[in-house]
Design an enzyme around this catalytic site. Structure first.
Site, PDB file in Angstrom:
ATOM      1  N   GLY A 162       0.517  -1.291  -0.296  1.00  0.00           N
ATOM      2  CA  GLY A 162      -0.069   0.158   0.440  1.00  0.00           C
ATOM      3  C   GLY A 162       0.894   1.203   0.607  1.00  0.00           C
ATOM      4  O   GLY A 162       2.153   1.169  -0.186  1.00  0.00           O
ATOM      5  N   SER A 163      -0.237   2.621   0.773  1.00  0.00           N
ATOM      6  CA  SER A 163       0.822   3.424   0.776  1.00  0.00           C
ATOM      7  C   SER A 163       2.342   4.149   1.071  1.00  0.00           C
ATOM      8  O   SER A 163       2.950   4.781   1.033  1.00  0.00           O
ATOM      9  CB  SER A 163       0.123   4.343   0.791  1.00  0.00           C
ATOM     10  OG  SER A 163      -0.984   4.315   0.472  1.00  0.00           O
ATOM     11  N   VAL A 164       2.917   2.715   2.163  1.00  0.00           N
ATOM     12  CA  VAL A 164       4.094   3.092   2.204  1.00  0.00           C
ATOM     13  C   VAL A 164       5.319   2.910   1.198  1.00  0.00           C
ATOM     14  O   VAL A 164       6.792   3.367   0.996  1.00  0.00           O
ATOM     15  CB  VAL A 164       4.761   1.290   3.174  1.00  0.00           C
ATOM     16  CG1 VAL A 164       4.183   2.100   3.988  1.00  0.00           C
ATOM     17  CG2 VAL A 164       4.947   0.666   2.872  1.00  0.00           C
TER      18      VAL A 164
END
Lengths: 482, 476
Positions: free
Chosen positions: A218-220
């Site tokens: 995801g966004s990491v």
């Protein structure tokens, strides 16, 4: 008649000559092959009669061999078994050895090269073979805290690592299991215990989820996009990024939206700081389009993607897909599609950012000591590679601090300390309510003592965010208050 | 009849010296195994060591009085083998969970066997007496072989029907039958060799016997096949027929008998392989020992493969007594005792043991050469060759040279019947060797012997052959 008797004797001698030949073939020429045969339990039994060295954490054994009277000289015993199971692995007659029990087997069983001298001395003194003991870098209090912060019933992992040395301070995963159940000497019991363990949802007793399970980041993953953008030279701290509410994905009839509940909709133009604070999707998709798949992939590799290595337990290579069309690249840029990482990989890329771009090799071993306490190994910190320039690393750290100070990672904030962090939410398969919830960060930002990476798998959003940033805060506080 | 003469010397003191060495090896092995198993010098150790010493010394003393010219090497070899076997059985007893008591039984049977051996030496005095019992021996052999097949008396163990239940122990009459059969063959062949020697057709250099003289050989073949079918004992079948082949060859000096015998073995073996599942399984387990299906099948190659692992783990020098895991092999203390010894004593140790067997067989053959009567020659050759064949079948079986069959390693393997039978064989060989080595009888027979004082002289073999035809049967 005597001539016939002599001939009979010759036949007898010939038969005995054949016997000498057969014995020589078996005991000399075929011996190595036979000893290495998979069905040969003798080699195993020999190993189980050795006083195997202990695995220690903070000076206390978490795995040790205690005298036994069931036909084997020793029984492997695990203390705080579930807490450390993914690290120690198990040492089983039936299923072999896993994790540290396998990776450090030469030292633990005393058969490594370093122990050659000890073996020769024992050969003459007749004393029993004893293995070396292995002290881990794990901090038992931190390990316990991390364990307690993961509620039972969730599937997730926490990694705490020193960015400057790569030493791993805590590494826990749930669900876990009791390796004592697999280390028994009764095959029947062990087999039935294993069958029971394999029924537990989300558990694989052979794997350490923190180093061997591949999870959507995801966004990491936006940290990789950001690093790629800065390193390309096309972008800098002042770059202004397009931030539309949604992005039409070419070749499809769907569009990529920004995070609905976030603050992204406040601006249609954003800088990196804002895009990371609010974890906007569309700017990073466009950066990926601009730089191209190869540039992102190359930056991912610089952070350690695509490599498997030993710390000394095996770490699975994290993956960034190749040959993607534009719509898939946009999804990969925000850590969706087929991007897969190990929890340790996320800790590694965070620690490279924390450590002025220098990626240190993760390490679990503090010292290996011979039975007479002589130090055989004490691994020195080892730099794997430079992931990005020091300036760019510091720049990204600053933006991560902003994400905690005023962005969606604010639950990780510690009063009086600069905490850097990035959250992530990866949607699982369409139709599934679950998400992977991430937090990765470090503190203090100007002199990082610890990186904390947390993933909670397959949970709803509120539970996920509750179990990531706030827990990271507690772990970082624990490190800083030491 | 040809003789090989040695100086008539008693050599009992040499025997005593060798016996002390032999006991040192056997008792030493027991002590080492005990120490390495952290058991130290237990009560068992003292009982076993003392009993063994008393038994073999008793035999030695009896020999001094009743057969003082007997071969001085045989008894010490038997003492070493019996002692080593006992040490290994005891060592395996301790390793078992829960501990077994095979060593105590083996010690009891050693006592019985030595006592019977003493009785034979005392009562028989001269082996030629046995010739009177030629046909009685045949009847006894038949009875012994049929006994296990009788309901109520016989019992089946591990697929072979070769046991009888004595109440306090089980017994394999077949072990004794090999001796009574040897006596019968020796008696029959020494009496009838003139007849058998009458030649039939000649094919090239090969002198074939007459059809009607094939009777005894056919009978021996049928007995072996019978043992194979009804008792399902491949090892004994090979043993009986091999013994007979050796004896008829020695009686006639004709290679044609051996060739006929080999053809019969080939025919019998092929039929057995085709017709009897237990033989097929043995051959399969031998050829395809490392095939997973064969390995995992009940009665497959698991045992032999585990034995090979044991031998391999011993390597050249062995793990040391008490330090290996010979207990992992099925029947480690009986059928597979050679693998246990090979594991802990290594190739060097097990070669020494095999060398002892070769030496024992050679002394037996030497006895056959030296003795003066055809019956004695045939009996000594038959018994010695049986020992050699038994070693070959059993050690060849565990090393995968030939298919594994359920024979015991003489003197070493746990098993009372085998121990008793082999001690009996040695008692007979000792008696025959006494007859062979003692000073030539002064009266009546002097003409057939060279004058005393010309030791070691070998008579011309042509003359021997002439003499053989005439005087042979009439020596008594």
């Amino acid at each position: 008649m005597n001539q016939a008797i002599r001939s009979t004797w010759m036949v007898a001698v010939a038969m005995f000559a054949l016997l000498f030949g057969a014995l020589t073939v078996v005991q000399f020429f075929q011996a190595d092959n036979l000893n290495a045969n998979d069905w040969n339990s003798r080699t195993l039994y020999k190993d189980f009669d050795i006083n195997r060295g202990a695995i220690l954490v903070g000076g206390d054994p978490i795995a040790e061999s205690v005298p036994s009277s069931d036909g084997f000289a020793f029984q492997r015993k695990y203390t705080d078994a579930e807490l450390y199971a993914p690290l120690t692995g198990f040492y089983s007659l039936v299923y072999g050895a896993t994790q540290l029990e396998s990776a450090m087997n030469d030292q633990l069983s005393g058969s490594g090269n370093e122990l050659l001298y000890d073996r020769i001395v024992r050969l003459f003194s007749g004393a029993q073979v004893e293995g070396a003991s292995v002290e881990l870098t794990i901090d038992p209090k931190l390990q316990q805290l991390a364990w307690d912060l993961l509620p039972d019933g969730v599937k997730g992992s926490i990694v705490v690592m020193e960015p400057k040395t790569g030493n791993i301070l805590a590494m826990v995963s749930k669900p876990s299991f009791d390796p004592n159940k697999l280390a028994g000497h009764s095959s029947e019991k062990v087999v039935s215990n294993m069958a029971n363990l394999e029924e537990v949802p989300g558990l694989s007793p052979f794997l350490n989820p923190a180093t061997e399970s591949l999870v959507a980041p995801g966004s990491v993953f936006k940290l990789v996009d950001t690093a790629a953008a800065l390193e390309s030279g096309k972008y800098n701290a002042d770059s202004v990024l397009d931030n539309p509410a949604e992005l039409k994905l070419p070749g499809t009839n769907v569009s990529l939206p920004n995070y609905v509940n976030g603050g992204c909709s406040a601006r249609t133009k954003a800088d990196f700081s804002f895009a990371l604070e609010q974890s906007c999707n569309t700017p990073f998709a466009q950066i990926a389009w601009d730089l191209g798949e190869d540039a992102i992939a190359k930056q991912a590799e610089k952070f350690g993607f695509g490599q498997s290595f030993n710390i000394p337990v095996n770490v699975t290579a994290s993956q960034f897909p190749t040959g993607m069309s534009k719509d898939l690249l946009a999804q990969a840029a925000i850590g969706q599609y087929d991007v897969r990482v190990t929890p340790l990989q996320v800790a590694m890329m965070t620690s490279a950012i924390a450590n002025d771009g220098k990626l240190m090799k993760p390490n679990l071993i503090r010292t290996v000591r011979a039975p007479d306490l002589r130090v055989l190994q004490s691994p020195k910190p080892e730099q794997l590679q430079q992931s990005l320039s020091a300036d760019h690393a510091r720049q990204i750290s600053q933006w991560m601090v902003n994400a905690v100070d005023r962005g969606i990672a604010r639950n990780a904030a510690i009063p009086g300390v600069q905490v850097a962090g990035k959250t992530g939410t990866a949607e699982l398969l369409a139709g599934s309510a679950g998400n992977n919830s991430w937090f990765t960060g470090f503190a203090p930002a100007d002199n990082p003592q610890a990186v904390v990476s947390i993933v909670i798998q397959d949970v709803d959003l509120p539970t996920g965010s509750q179990l990531t940033s706030p827990n990271a805060k507690q772990l970082l506080e624990a490190v800083l208050n030491k | 009849m040809s003789d090989i003469l040695t100086t008539p010397k008693s050599r009992r003191n040499a025997e005593l010296l060798l016996l002390i060495l032999a006991l040192a090896v056997g008792v030493g092995a027991n002590a080492l195994a005990g120490l390495d198993q952290d058991k130290g010098f237990s009560r068992d150790f003292y009982v076993q060591s003392l009993t063994l010493a008393i038994l073999v010394l008793a035999v030695h003393v009896v020999l001094r009085f009743r057969a003082k010219y007997a071969d001085p090497v045989m008894l010490p070899i038997v003492a070493v083998l019996n002692g080593l076997g006992l040490a290994m059985i005891q060592r395996l007893d301790v390793a078992m969970d829960p501990p077994t008591t095979a060593a105590a039984r083996q010690l009891m049977w050693t006592g019985i066997a030595a006592a019977v051996a003493i009785a034979v030496i005392l009562l028989l005095k001269d082996h030629r007496v046995l010739r009177r019992f030629t046909y009685i021996s045949l009847i006894i052999s038949a009875a012994l072989l049929i006994l296990p097949l009788l309901p109520g008396v016989g019992m089946e163990l591990n697929g072979a029907r070769i046991w009888v239940n004595l109440g306090f122990a089980t017994f394999q009459p077949g072990e004794i039958a090999k001796i009574t059969l040897a006596i019968f063959f020796a008696g029959y062949l020494s009496t009838n060799r003139d007849l058998i020697l009458l030649a039939g057709k000649k094919i090239g250099p090969l002198q074939l016997p007459r059809w009607r003289d094939m009777g005894p050989m056919l009978a021996a073949w049928l007995v072996s096949i019978g043992v194979l079918i009804f008792q399902r004992d491949l090892g004994s079948a090979i043993l009986f027929f091999g013994m007979f082949m050796a004896m008829i060859y020695v009686a006639t000096s004709r290679v044609s008998w051996v060739l006929i015998g080999l053809v019969m073995i080939a025919v019998g073996g092929f039929m057995a392989f085709k017709l009897f599942p237990h033989v097929t399984a043995r051959i399969d387990g031998w050829l395809n020992a490392f095939d997973p299906d064969v390995y995992n099948r009940a009665g497959g190659s698991h045992q032999i493969v585990q034995g090979l692992f044991g031998l391999a783990s011993g390597g050249l020098t062995g793990t040391g007594l008490g330090q290996g895991r010979p207990d992992l092999v099925t029947f480690a203390n009986s059928d597979m005792i050679i693998t246990a010894l090979g594991e802990e004593l290594g190739l060097i140790g097990v070669s020494a043991i095999v060398l002892l067997y070769l030496l024992l067989v050679s002394r037996g053959i030497r006895t056959a050469l030296g003795t003066r009567d055809a019956f004695g020659k045939l009996l000594a050759t038959g018994l010695s060759f049986t020992l050699a064949l038994q070693c070959f079948v059993v050690i060849g079986g565990v090393t995968r040279l030939i298919p594994l069959t359920g024979l015991t390693t003489p003197f070493m393997a746990a098993g009372g019947s085998s121990l008793l039978a082999n001690w009996l064989i040695v008692a007979l060989l000792l008696l025959i060797s006494h007859a062979a080595r003692r000073p030539a009888p002064p009266a009546g027979l002097a003409g057939t012997h060279p004058p005393a004082g010309r030791p070691g002289r070998r008579r011309d073999s042509e003359q021997a052959r002439l003499a053989a035809g005439a005087g042979e049967g009439e020596q008594r």
